[in-house]
Design an enzyme around this catalytic site. Structure first.
Site: not given
Ligand code: PXP
Length: 243
Positions: A153, A9, A72, A51, A12, A103, A193, A47, A45
């Site tokens: 997931e 992901n 996402e 952001r 960030h 999330t 997550h 959003r 994601h």
């Molecule tokens: N899975 C989902 C559905 C999420 O919303 C997120 C965060 O955007 C992640 C996985 C990844 O989480 P993390 O950034 O804590 O690894």
């Protein structure tokens, strides 16, 4: 045993860019480095408040990546229309609240099965496979099957954020039980997550889990080790957990 796949992901990377509204760092660059380092898919994601990830990021990723994109998204008319435009390989429905840092909980599928069934069918007809981000709960898993989802997931955030070993064990056992339940359905089982370099192995070791989606910890480690190494290190831990 098959290896567990890694979805990286890159939200960030965009968070850093949006903090100053600069043109760098470039999420597309991050996605290509992650791909070279062995990522199996790239998650973003988009959003409602934009952001971090912007529409142009999704558009550019779709153009350049050879691995699948996992978009996402909240289940809103706006996002469903965007998913139809971008045609990501995977769409993952998540709950979304503007004020949340990230999330926070899984999607409530039981209470809105009809709406989710329609959304799944709409995006599946458009060529995407649909995943539902849900808590480790048998009722939500059954509702995901009824809604026609391709994948779930399982939310690992409660396990990851546990403040004592006892709570962590309890949360881990919930994940194991949920995976066992889902293994008897046609759903592909993913998880994610809050996973990081020190808590990923037990989850990666669960044989029926196909893919882990990990973001924050990988991007955070990349500050010190570079993204290529950060992705490689995570892949190594996940492989070690299987063999
Ligand atoms: N899975 C989902 C559905 C999420 O919303 C997120 C965060 O955007 C992640 C996985 C990844 O989480 P993390 O950034 O804590 O690894």
């Amino acid at each position: 045993m098959k290896p567990v796949k890694l979805g990286v992901n890159i939200d960030h990377v965009a968070t850093l860019r949006q903090a100053r509204l600069t043109r760098y760092p470039e999420p597309v660059h991050a996605a290509l480095v992650a791909e070279q380092a062995g990522a199996d898919s790239i998650t973003v994601h988009l959003r409602e408040d934009r952001r971090h990830i912007q529409e142009r990021d999704v558009e550019m990723l779709k153009d350049v990546l050879t691995i699948p994109i996992n978009l996402e998204m909240a289940v809103t008319d706006e996002m469903l229309a965007l998913a139809e435009t971008y045609k990501p390989e995977y769409c993952c429905f998540v709950p979304e609240r503007r004020e949340e840092l990230t999330t926070e909980g899984g999607l409530e599928v039981i209470g809105q099965q009809e709406r989710i069934r329609e959304a799944c069918a709409r995006l599946q007809a458009n060529g995407s496979r649909v995943s539902l981000f849900i808590d480790a709960d048998a009722g939500q898993i059954d509702a995901a099957v009824n809604a026609g989802a391709d994948m779930i997931e399982i939310h690992t955030g409660h396990y990851a954020d546990s403040d004592s070993p006892e709570t962590q064990d309890m949360e881990f056992n919930k994940i194991v039980r949920a995976v066992e339940h889902a293994a008897g359905t046609p759903l592909q089982i993913n998880a994610g997550h809050g996973l990081h370099y020190h808590n990923v192995k037990p989850v990666a070791a669960i044989e029926q889990v196909a893919e882990l989606n990990i973001g924050h910890s990988i991007i955070a480690r990349a500050v010190f080790s570079g993204l290529y190494q950060a992705v490689k290190d995570m892949k190594t831990l996940m492989d070690e957990a299987r063999w």
